[in-house]
Design an enzyme around this catalytic site. Structure first.
Site, PDB file in Angstrom:
ATOM      1  N   SER A  28      19.381 -25.794 -70.235  1.00  0.00           N
ATOM      2  CA  SER A  28      20.609 -26.166 -69.229  1.00  0.00           C
ATOM      3  C   SER A  28      20.933 -27.555 -69.050  1.00  0.00           C
ATOM      4  O   SER A  28      22.142 -27.853 -69.146  1.00  0.00           O
ATOM      5  CB  SER A  28      20.387 -25.449 -67.791  1.00  0.00           C
ATOM      6  OG  SER A  28      20.394 -24.181 -67.766  1.00  0.00           O
ATOM      7  N   SER A 173      27.542 -17.783 -60.689  1.00  0.00           N
ATOM      8  CA  SER A 173      27.462 -18.108 -62.239  1.00  0.00           C
ATOM      9  C   SER A 173      27.421 -19.608 -62.343  1.00  0.00           C
ATOM     10  O   SER A 173      28.697 -20.379 -61.801  1.00  0.00           O
ATOM     11  CB  SER A 173      28.420 -17.417 -62.884  1.00  0.00           C
ATOM     12  OG  SER A 173      28.271 -18.194 -64.283  1.00  0.00           O
ATOM     13  N   ASP A 326      17.364 -15.919 -65.833  1.00  0.00           N
ATOM     14  CA  ASP A 326      16.858 -15.863 -67.033  1.00  0.00           C
ATOM     15  C   ASP A 326      15.422 -15.506 -67.301  1.00  0.00           C
ATOM     16  O   ASP A 326      14.766 -14.992 -68.317  1.00  0.00           O
ATOM     17  CB  ASP A 326      17.002 -17.196 -67.669  1.00  0.00           C
ATOM     18  CG  ASP A 326      18.353 -17.557 -68.117  1.00  0.00           C
ATOM     19  OD1 ASP A 326      19.154 -16.655 -68.043  1.00  0.00           O
ATOM     20  OD2 ASP A 326      18.868 -18.894 -67.977  1.00  0.00           O
TER      21      ASP A 326
END
Length: 446
Positions: A28, A173, A326
């Protein structure tokens, strides 16, 4: 381009895992480091960058829009940025490969630039819905031409006169939040994002690190209101990317479920909005300890030691989903080896990842002897404290986390586990198989 031939592998129980290791840089943060370097005026140096295929696609997209992106050595990169409004129209289609994060973030950038860019990706990415970013970016003034659901291939016509917006996230999100904030950088005035559940805040941290004016307010309900002042001049900076907690999860869980194991993963990011899995594993009785805690480029970092543990089933708090979205596939593996019932709810987001991860993991675990029930938004896993039987071959469905989770399961399963391909693991964790072999894991081609 001809797809690479599948590389089937198998794992099976062997000697206890032991050793110290580092995992690749946080995916990320790596995507965002390249993007913010391209948005700054001047030269940004990045160390510890994840050099997986996903991040390299973002690097290529930044080059295609005018930034200079240069690899200086392993994990060491230099970006000469063009400024917030300085991107140019790419001469070719932007192929984002399997990079869902990269695709959505770069769409946010393009949405407020006065040109058109066409996005595509691999078969997995072309199946993933982009409508959740198309909707807010359309409000900013961008136009989208593509398949139903906003699926790739997709043309993004950037706004000539982008508008600042206030957007309330309908689902938690970080990718959608970040796409809106990146678009808002090139809009006058204040762009505001309201999230009811706090999601990973790497974009906000890097905006602050590069000199943007950003305010974050926590609501009484635990949500956040992020306000960004548009059209700043971002200043180049140095970024040291911490180890990815999502990648560290695989060897750490492998140690927890294999008898006699003790490993230490060094330099892992422990941002509190990313550590839901570690909290959950401790709740299950997992022996995880932190040492050498420090700050690295605005992010908290530590060394994490995992020792073999007798895990027990729990009900995972649904509100943890944003901080471990994740990591659910590898959590399911830990739960399969635990004593009692583990209940996971609130994880419907897994159905729109690289694969439908709920369905894919349910199939993989069931085939290898794990008792479970698939729910619309999660799984109920029933472990008996002994290793699952194993023996089945798992269809990875082009999903790196399914592949790694299945191989970790095989280290505990009585008859091992095989997977149909490991090639896609390189999108997030280059060298995964070799790293696990270095700890003593029995993982090999078949």
């Amino acid at each position: 381009m001809t797809p690479a031939a599948p590389r089937p592998h198998a794992s099976r129980p062997g000697k206890p895992l032991a050793g110290h290791l580092s995992v690749p840089g946080d995916k990320s943060i790596s995507h965002r480091a390249l993007i913010f370097g391209a948005l700054a005026v001047g030269e940004t140096e990045v160390t510890g960058l994840l050099e997986g295929e996903d991040v390299l696609r973002t690097a290529a997209a930044m080059r295609a829009m005018g930034a200079e992106v240069e690899r200086l050595g392993e994990g060491h990169w230099r970006v000469r940025g063009v400024g917030v409004g300085g991107f140019s129209e790419p001469a070719d289609v932007l192929d984002m490969g399997n990079a869902g994060t990269g695709a959505r973030l770069v769409m946010g950038l393009v949405a407020s630039q006065p040109f058109t860019a066409i996005f595509t990706g691999d078969a997995s990415l072309r199946r993933r819905p982009m409508g959740r970013v198309v909707e807010p970016l359309s409000r900013i003034g961008a136009q989208f031409i593509g398949r139903s659901g906003g699926r790739l291939p997709l043309a993004v016509v950037g706004a000539t006169h982008p508008l600042p917006i206030e957007y309330e996230l309908p689902v938690a999100s970080a990718q959608v939040k970040s796409a809106v904030l990146l678009a808002g950088l090139n809009a006058p005035g204040i762009t505001r994002v309201i999230e009811h559940e706090a999601t990973r805040d790497h974009t906000e941290n890097l905006l602050r690190h590069f000199g943007a004016e950003i305010m974050v307010e926590t609501t009484k309900e635990g949500g956040r209101i992020i306000s960004l002042v548009g059209q700043p001049e971002l200043k180049p900076s140095r970024i040291q990317v911490p180890g990815d907690p999502s990648s560290a999860a695989f060897p750490l869980v492998a140690a927890l479920i294999t008898p006699g194991a003790e490993i230490t993963v060094e330099g892992v990011g422990i941002n509190p909005l990313r550590t839901g899995l570690f909290d959950t594993l401790r709740d299950m009785g997992g022996d995880l300890t932190l040492s050498n805690q420090r700050d690295q480029g605005g992010e908290p970092v530590a060394d994490i030691t995992a020792r073999h543990s007798t895990l027990k089933g729990i009900t995972v708090p649904p509100e943890r989903a944003p901080s471990m979205i994740d990591e659910y596939p590898i959590l399911f593996v830990a739960a399969a080896c635990a004593v009692g019932e583990t209940v996971v709810r609130g994880a419907k987001e897994l159905r729109v990842k690289e694969s439908d991860r709920l369905a894919a993991m349910a199939r993989a675990l069931s085939a290898n002897g794990v008792a479970l029930e698939e729910l619309e938004d999660g799984l109920i896993l029933r472990g008996n404290g002994t290793a699952p039987k194993g023996g089945a071959k798992v269809a990875t469905e082009l999903d790196h986390r399914i592949a790694m989770s299945a191989l970790v399961l095989g280290l505990a399963a009585k008859d091992g586990v095989s997977v149909d391909d490991v090639g896609m693991i390189d999108t997030s964790f280059p060298g995964f198989v070799a790293l696990m072999q270095g700890l003593g894991a029995d993982v090999a081609p078949v």
